[in-house]
Design an enzyme around this catalytic site. Structure first.
Site, short mmCIF file in Angstrom:
data_model
loop_
_atom_site.label_atom_id
_atom_site.label_comp_id
_atom_site.label_asym_id
_atom_site.label_seq_id
_atom_site.Cartn_x
_atom_site.Cartn_y
_atom_site.Cartn_z
N GLY A 14 0.81 -1.52 0.44
CA GLY A 14 -0.20 -0.28 0.13
C GLY A 14 0.78 1.09 0.70
CB SER A 15 -0.07 4.68 -0.30
OG SER A 15 -0.95 4.66 -1.05
CD GLU A 39 0.24 -13.27 -8.80
OE1 GLU A 39 1.09 -13.77 -9.44
OE2 GLU A 39 -0.73 -13.83 -9.36
CB SER A 124 -3.36 2.89 15.32
OG SER A 124 -5.24 2.11 16.00
CE LYS A 127 -12.06 6.91 9.17
NZ LYS A 127 -11.15 8.29 9.19
CE1 TYR A 135 -9.32 0.74 9.96
CE2 TYR A 135 -10.19 2.79 9.77
CZ TYR A 135 -8.83 1.75 9.36
OH TYR A 135 -7.68 2.21 9.52
CE LYS A 139 -5.64 -0.47 12.57
NZ LYS A 139 -4.96 -1.17 11.89
CG ASN A 165 -7.62 11.20 6.41
OD1 ASN A 165 -8.96 10.15 5.87
ND2 ASN A 165 -9.12 12.12 7.68
#
Length: 328
Positions: A14-15, A39, A124, A127, A135, A139, A165
């Site tokens: 991911g980012s 993949e 984490s 949120k 969600y 967490k 964010n």
């Protein structure tokens, strides 16, 4: 610290994972294992990093403990990024969110202990503070499992970081707004008063490294970060687009969505200290040997909570932030 070390990054495609791996490589580690389910994304990331021989890509799911134990064998540090992260997905499929974000996190704990990993850093989210959606609940439970692991008679240390964010990550509101401006000529806003914490991907990894280098085990590290009103963010993006007659459509708050986010709650503020000019540290309510003594010289925060509705950026400051990140 990472020189000649073996590192595992769960959810590493991911980012956050991309930037974390990019920065970890500067420390000349022995090996970085990138553990994820996708993949094709792994293949793309491998190409992006020019088939760097230090990177090893492992297909796997944190829901499978045996696979995790194999991935953790010989590992010194684990960065646990893997999670289901989208609020609507977790609301619609809570059992899957529970399996991945809670049971999967406990699997990471168990695998790290069995493989005698030195340190585990759990990523984490804001949120998780006073959660209002599934969600956030998962967490919060993940944080508690990570923190509780420090009470066991083991050498592995576990620490959490909480972020807001991150600008420009997958599914970011910035990309959503820019696409809506371009394709629809209007921006969808859930609530006119909504505010959020924002930080750059570079600052997000800075937070992760701060917790890795300086934690004792059992803390939650929080970066002091800017906040903005979502309508102001949309206005800046609309202005930067150069398009005329772009409006805003009020969509209404989605199930489980907050108007303002918290990085620590009223309950947590009791156990939160001001670490320095950039960071807070939330200490656990449970006893962990030596932890409160280590932080005894630090001042407690004089905030009731850390709320995204306070200290809002001006539109000029938002514009500067977006320009710095290359988004406008």
């Amino acid at each position: 610290m990472f020189n000649n070390q073996t590192i595992l990054v769960t959810g590493g495609t991911g980012s956050w994972g991309h930037e974390l791996v990019r920065q970890l490589l500067k420390y000349d580690p022995k090996e970085i294992r990138i553990f994820s389910r996708n993949e094709s994304v792994q293949f793309s990331m491998k190409q992006e990093f020019d088939n760097d021989p230090k990177l090893h890509f492992l297909i796997g799911d944190i829901k499978e403990k045996d696979t995790l134990i194999e991935a953790c064998t010989g590992v010194d540090y684990v960065f646990h990024l893997a999670a289901l992260k989208h609020v609507p997905v977790c609301e619609d499929q809570p059992i899957e969110a529970l399996k991945t974000n809670v049971i999967g996190t406990q699997n990471v704990v168990d695998a790290a202990i069995q493989c005698k990993v030195r340190r585990v850093v759990y990523i984490s989210t804001d949120k998780a503070s006073s959660p209002s959606n599934f969600y956030g609940l998962t967490k919060t439970m993940g944080e508690r499992l990570i923190i509780h692991a420090n009470t066991l008679d083991i050498d592995t240390r576990f620490v959490c970081v909480r972020g807001g964010n991150v600008l420009g990550t997958n599914g970011s509101v910035i990309h959503v707004f820019k696409k809506q401006i371009e394709e629809k000529g209007k921006v969808g806003i859930t609530d006119i008063n909504m505010t959020r914490f924002f930080l750059t991907i570079e600052d997000a990894i800075k937070l992760v490294f701060k917790a890795t280098f300086e934690s004792i085990g059992g803390e939650i590290f929080v970066m002091k970060m800017p906040t903005c009103k979502i309508t102001d963010l949309a206005s800046v993006l609309i202005e930067a687009s150069g398009k005329e007659n772009v409006g805003m459509e009020i969509l209404g708050v989605r199930p489980g969505e907050k108007i303002h986010e918290l990085l620590f709650s009223e309950y947590e503020s009791i156990n939160t200290i001001s670490y320095n000019d950039e960071y807070y540290v939330i200490l656990p309510s449970i006893h962990i040997n030596g932890l409160k003594e280590h932080y005894a010289q630090y001042q407690p925060v004089n905030l009731l909570n850390y709320n995204s509705s306070k200290g809002l950026m001006s539109k000029d400051e938002i514009k500067e932030m977006l320009q710095k990140g290359g988004f406008i």
